[in-house]
Design a protein around this motif. Structure first.
Motif: not given
Length: 198
Positions: A120-147
């Protein structure tokens, strides 16, 4: 609403495996709408399954499935309450279908609670990194990763996976239908999947 046709009852029985009286009642409540009646019977099955969850299961079977000329194999243990149900054709078909589904869908675990925390932690790290690469705002990154993690559970936990032979239902729905048919608590206890070269 007039009388429910025997043909409609027959169709509903074939689709759900529910008893004649249950099918008549569901069609009557749903004014003859087959799809709504199927949903009604599923909900009833889920409620029945929940009621039976506390009962002991000391019977069952270990089912195998071998595919691709011996290159892929699955063993799955499915438990029920009585020897009578373990010998029942509906139960036997279910165990074969679950073993085949596991071979095809390659789940990580049976339930989301059983997914290893490090995965789960590995997947979350990947999803967060993907959201960051897309330039998503910090407050949305966790929401995107959880989705995306929710989708990961749906795709990789056996009970949440769409059934390969009928993607309109999940394995959880399929199990609930069997519990409603047999009148016993049934659980998919554990599985192992072997693939040559993995």
């Amino acid at each position: 609403m007039g009388s429910i046709s025997a043909e409609a009852v027959k169709q509903l029985r074939e689709k759900t495996g529910a008893g004649i009286m249950d099918c008549k009642e569901a069609l009557s409540v749903c004014e003859g709408d087959l799809d709504k009646a199927i949903d009604q019977l599923r909900k009833k099955g889920l409620a029945t399954a929940a009621k039976r969850a506390g009962r002991a299961m000391t019977e069952g079977t270990v089912q195998s499935y071998i595919h691709m000329g011996g290159k892929l194999g699955v063993l799955v243990e499915i438990n029920c309450e009585t020897d009578f149900v373990s010998k029942n054709d509906n139960f036997k078909d279910f165990t074969k279908n679950i073993a085949m589904h596991i071979a095809a869908a390659n789940p990580v675990s049976i339930r989301r609670e059983e997914v290893p925390q490090e995965l789960i932690e590995r997947e979350m790290a990947i999803y967060r990194a993907q959201a960051e690469d897309l330039g998503k705002p910090e407050k949305m990154i966790d929401k995107i990763a959880e989705g995306k993690l929710e989708k990961f559970f749906k795709d990789n936990c056996l009970m949440n996976q769409p059934y390969v032979r009928d993607p309109g239902i999940t394995i959880s729905d399929l199990l609930s239908e069997l519990i409603a048919k047999t009148g016993e608590n049934i659980i998919i206890k554990r599985f192992i999947r072997f693939q040559i070269g993995e």
